[in-house]
Scaffold this active site. Structure first.
Site, PDB file in Angstrom:
ATOM      1  N   LYS A 163      59.246  32.834  35.410  1.00 49.06           N
ATOM      2  CA  LYS A 163      59.313  34.280  35.643  1.00 49.06           C
ATOM      3  C   LYS A 163      58.635  34.626  36.973  1.00 49.06           C
ATOM      4  CE  LYS A 163      55.187  34.643  32.810  1.00 49.06           C
ATOM      5  NZ  LYS A 163      54.655  34.878  31.474  1.00 49.06           N
ATOM      6  N   ARG A 206      51.534  43.118  22.467  1.00 50.91           N
ATOM      7  CA  ARG A 206      52.359  43.423  23.636  1.00 50.91           C
ATOM      8  C   ARG A 206      53.785  43.629  23.118  1.00 50.91           C
ATOM      9  NH1 ARG A 206      52.417  39.227  28.665  1.00 50.91           N
ATOM     10  NH2 ARG A 206      53.729  38.036  27.233  1.00 50.91           N
ATOM     11  N   TYR A 222      40.449  49.548  61.606  1.00 50.18           N
ATOM     12  CA  TYR A 222      40.485  50.936  61.151  1.00 50.18           C
ATOM     13  C   TYR A 222      39.117  51.409  60.651  1.00 50.18           C
ATOM     14  CZ  TYR A 222      45.593  50.922  61.279  1.00 50.18           C
ATOM     15  OH  TYR A 222      46.891  50.869  61.682  1.00 50.18           O
ATOM     16  N   MET A 237      48.039  46.458  57.390  1.00 47.79           N
ATOM     17  CA  MET A 237      49.279  46.210  56.665  1.00 47.79           C
ATOM     18  C   MET A 237      49.852  44.829  56.987  1.00 47.79           C
ATOM     19  SD  MET A 237      52.786  48.432  56.666  1.00 47.79           S
ATOM     20  CE  MET A 237      51.964  49.957  56.262  1.00 47.79           C
TER      21      MET A 237
HETATM   22  C1  LIG Z   1      53.788  33.999  31.003  1.00 49.27           C
HETATM   23  C2  LIG Z   1      53.927  33.536  29.622  1.00 49.27           C
HETATM   24  C3  LIG Z   1      53.573  32.225  29.260  1.00 49.27           C
HETATM   25  C4  LIG Z   1      52.905  31.269  30.193  1.00 49.27           C
HETATM   26  O1  LIG Z   1      51.532  31.517  30.276  1.00 49.27           O
HETATM   27  P1  LIG Z   1      50.554  30.601  31.176  1.00 49.27           P
HETATM   28  O2  LIG Z   1      49.201  31.052  30.885  1.00 49.27           O
HETATM   29  O3  LIG Z   1      50.971  30.842  32.578  1.00 49.27           O
HETATM   30  O4  LIG Z   1      50.846  29.216  30.757  1.00 49.27           O
HETATM   31  C5  LIG Z   1      53.862  31.815  27.975  1.00 49.27           C
HETATM   32  N1  LIG Z   1      54.433  32.641  27.084  1.00 49.27           N
HETATM   33  C6  LIG Z   1      54.753  33.918  27.378  1.00 49.27           C
HETATM   34  C7  LIG Z   1      55.373  34.764  26.342  1.00 49.27           C
HETATM   35  C8  LIG Z   1      54.503  34.412  28.656  1.00 49.27           C
HETATM   36  O5  LIG Z   1      54.812  35.677  28.952  1.00 49.27           O
END
Ligand SMILES: *Cc1c(COP(=O)(O)O)cnc(C)c1O
Length: 816
Positions: A485, A583, A710, A759
């Site tokens: 992801k 979540r 700045y 920036m």
């Molecule tokens: C991001 C995520 C993981 C991976 O977590 P890490 O700590 O990076 O290994 C596993 N399961 C779910 C549902 C996640 O969102």
């Protein structure tokens, strides 16, 4: 190599489990994915900590391979006609074969070992001697227990000199390599601190490495450092001849100030093409070796000046017109071409593949045989187009045309450059591979996108290393889902996914539908779980065969309705259970309704999973255990209505490391893949994958009355040198690192940020750091300066630092 299968049986000392068709063996195969020539290959089924070659035998048999060296018995009737050679240990059998093969040659063999510089010395000796000898050498850095036998088996009667490197990390390993290489000339590069994990002391490491030289008649080494010299003094008088070099008079080759060299009764002057100490040491090893081999000292200086830096990296970059460019414009020979083509094959993002290839320097084969071989290599790797540069390859294009490869020829690199605008390049992967003298840098410069000199370098070897570290922790049969992801935690999208797919990961997971679509478009065919699918993306899910996570009853109903409307059945989905993360997920109270709906839903449940809220923290282990119990109960309820097996998974990186008991059927590996030890146990050998680099745009000398940036927040209280570097908060360098909180590595030293981050730019105080110039590279994080440390300065975590690097920063992927 050229052996009958019966020869191989004899040379490896194997017994026949089944004698099949007589075949001639020309190729050794240890990685089933790299199969090219099925009928003339023999597969050694090697077991490593992460995989067992025996698993791939059936597949290779189906692809036409008929010769196997195995270490576990199997039913030969399943493999009719195959030659099955049974040995105790397949790696040892391969090593024994190589050792016997080596014994057939009486040419000089240079064996190189030491802590650093092995590959560079080997490559430079090849550069310096390629006109004097037909040389065979280790491809890239093939110096391991596996790489060495594969290298030595490349020896062929046409060769006149061999150069092999040997690398070890544990006591006991060198004897095996020495028996394979059997060097006649030894070079000991140096003894550094690297790779000392397996050794108790420097002395032990030195003695182990020195074992390479048991068969040598001469050993070349640098006399100026203490420990090696003391060791050499203890060697027996009737041992090998010692060719030492250094600053003192007793050395066979004395290095005087300004690189004047005194050897026997002559003196000559070297001009060094490099200024760093390591390169100078490596160069002097080469000079000593040339002198020992009898190259006239009048020829040496001119050859040394022409030495080119060695890059063993294969780089993948974004190119013009949506192309991907693999830059290997440093050497051209069959073994390195094969490696580069394998690298190309891992990248599936484009259907079209082009190779730009120069003449291949003398190899001992006739030009006709050579290019015929190259043509079949290109064909086997699915290359559609060859742009051939050089007079010799241009003469042999018919071999390529016969295989259906489109060709175009250019007499020289200049001719290619002049016509560059007429050559169409569009959405394809391009491998640029040329011998040094063709100067293909000009070609890669035309093909690559211009970068704004801030890049995120992604080390693909490190990624694989990390993958193997976690694979080792899995019980047999447990699958691995890689979390890619957010552009693989900022490191890249299809480039990383392609690699993971190639290396046998079972599942991928992304957060949103469009991330999954991008992977499908890039040729990823692994199953992909989408964690957060919304109704607006349902059509795209179906079109690209992406598997959504269903986490609530409304979403379950909506997607179910959509599926039925589309007339589909058994659509793959994943169910997420809420167990305490709070979540996403079905609550325990949703289970009755969920189990009522499931049997009539039109879904195929691929997996049921939950997410741990604090798996990294022992203080919350009781809570995690409670989460696991709730998860197990939910799985049991679901199993009462789902009567086929589904995968259960709850572990993320930290849990894989800390809780071997909760692996269920699959684990989800995230941050650990990118080299960050989120469990903090420190017991894995992880390597950080990403290095963020930028460059210095300007250096100013300022005094106590000046301020920087700045709001005039950068105060100066002494005469100072200030460097402005090309990275700012728009690139993802957090503004919270301003005013001394952040540091970057300049010339290997930490330089604090002065003033506020802008920036697009940041100012660093480099006062007191010597030898820094405009244009120099600066490390923002990576290597010595870990991303976790920088994240801590910014009061955040490595996850946020990595994923925050903006997409305007170009990613470069490389493999050593
Ligand atoms: C991001 C995520 C993981 C991976 O977590 P890490 O700590 O990076 O290994 C596993 N399961 C779910 C549902 C996640 O969102």
């Amino acid at each position: 190599m050229n052996y009958t299968i019966a020869d191989i049986a004899t040379l490896t000392g194997a017994s026949w489990l089944q004698q099949g068709d007589p075949v001639t063996i020309n190729h050794l195969l240890t990685d089933s994915r790299k199969l090219l020539f099925a009928d003339s290959s023999i597969f050694f089924a090697i077991r490593t900590s992460s995989r067992d070659g025996h698993q791939f035998i059936n597949r290779l048999y189906a692809q036409g391979v008929r010769s196997f060296v195995i270490s576990q018995s199997m039913d030969p009737t399943l493999l009719p006609g195959a030659n099955l050679l049974l040995v105790d240990d397949t790696l040892e059998a391969l090593q024994q074969l190589a050792s016997r093969h080596r014994m057939r040659f009486s040419i000089p063999v240079i064996g190189i070992t030491g802590s650093n510089g092995k590959t560079i010395v080997k490559e430079w000796l090849n550069q310096l001697l390629e006109n004097d000898f037909r040389i065979v050498r280790s491809p890239r850095s093939y110096n391991s227990q596996l790489g060495v036998p594969l290298s030595v088996c490349l020896m062929d009667p046409v060769h006149e000199l061999a150069i092999f490197e040997a690398g070890i990390s544990r006591p006991g390993e060198m004897n095996r390599l020495a028996a394979i290489i059997q060097p006649t000339i030894g070079i000991f590069t140096n003894l550094g601190l690297a790779h000392s994990e397996g050794f108790r002391s420097q002395q032990e490491k030195l003695e182990e490495k020195w074992k390479l030289f048991d068969s040598c008649s001469t050993i070349i080494y640098h006399k100026d450092g203490g420990i090696i010299d003391k060791w050499v003094a203890t060697l027996r008088d009737n041992g090998p001849e010692i060719f030492s070099w250094g600053t003192t008079e007793e050395c066979a080759m004395q290095v005087l100030p300004d690189f004047r060299i005194r050897y026997r009764n002559t003196e000559f002057q070297l001009r060094m093409p490099f200024t760093d100490e390591a390169s100078i040491e490596n160069t002097l090893h080469c000079v000593a070796c040339l002198l020992y081999l009898g190259i006239p000292e009048t020829l040496i200086p001119e050859r040394i000046v022409q030495l080119k830096p060695v890059s063993m990296r294969l780089e993948l970059k974004e190119g013009i017109h949506h192309c991907s460019v693999i830059n290997d414009s440093y050497s051209a020979d069959i073994s390195s071409l094969t490696i580069a083509l394998d690298f190309l094959s891992q990248q599936q993002q484009h259907l079209r593949k082009t190779v730009i290839l120069s003449d291949i320097p003398e190899t001992g084969l006739s030009a006709a045989r050579l290019y015929e071989k190259v043509a079949s290599l290109l064909h086997r790797h699915g290359i559609q187009r060859l742009l051939a540069i050089g007079p010799v390859i241009s003469e042999h294009l018919h071999y390529f045309e016969e295989k259906g490869i489109h060709t175009r020829k250019f007499i020289s690199t200049d001719a290619f450059v002049n016509r560059f605008d007429e050559i169409p390049f569009q959405e394809e992967t391009i491998l640029v591979k040329g011998a040094r003298r063709f100067g293909f840098e000009t070609i890669t410069a035309l093909l690559e996108m211009q970068e704004h000199q801030t890049v995120l370098e992604i080390n693909l070897n490190a990624l694989l290393n990390n993958l193997r570290q976690y694979q080792q922790l899995l019980s047999p049969g447990i699958r691995l889902m890689a979390m890619v992801k957010a552009f693989s935690y900022g490191t890249g999208s299809f480039e990383i996914a392609n690699l993971l797919q190639f290396h046998g990961v079972d599942y991928l997971a992304v957060a949103y539908t469009d991330e999954g679509v991008a992977l499908r478009r890039a040729g990823i065919h692994l199953p992909i779980m989408v964690m957060n699918a919304a109704p607006s993306g349902f059509a795209a899910l179906l079109e690209h065969n992406l598997e959504p996570v269903l986490y609530s009853l409304p979403l379950f109903r909506q997607f179910g309705q959509y599926i039925r409307q589309e007339g589909l059945n058994s659509y793959p989905v994943h169910l997420e259970m809420e167990t305490g993360m709070n979540r996403l997920g079905f609550a325990t109270g949703d289970l009755p309704e969920l189990t009522r709906l499931l049997p009539v839903s039109g879904f195929k449940v691929q997996s049921v999973f939950s997410h741990l809220a604090a798996s990294e923290d022992p203080a919350h282990d009781d809570f995690s255990r409670h989460q696991v119990r709730l998860f197990e109960q939910a799985c049991l309820s679901i199993a009462t209505v789902v009567h086929y097996p589904f995968l259960r998974h709850i572990e993320n990186t930290a849990a894989i490391q800390r809780k071997p008991g909760w692996q269920f059927d699959m684990v989800r590996l995230g941050i650990g893949l990118y080299g960050i030890d989120s469990a903090g146990t420190g017991d894995l050998h992880l390597m950080e994958v990403a290095t963020l680099k930028t460059t210095i745009a300007q250096i100013k000398t300022l005094g106590p009355e000046d301020t920087v940036g700045y709001g005039r927040r950068g105060r100066i209280d002494r005469p100072s040198r200030i460097a402005t570097v090309r990275i700012g908060y728009a690139d993802g360098y957090p503004r919270s690192l301003g005013n001394g909180r952040g540091r970057m590595l300049v010339a290997g030293k930490e330089a604090p940020v002065i003033g506020s981050i802008c920036m697009d730019m940041t100012m660093l105080d480099i006062t007191g750091i010597g030898n820094v110039n405009e244009g120099d590279e600066v490390i923002v994080f990576g290597g010595e300066l870990t991303v976790s440390r920088v994240a801590e300065w910014a009061a955040t975590i490595a996850y946020e630092m990595l994923t925050g690097i903006s997409q305007r920063v170009k990613r470069i992927y490389y493999q050593d």
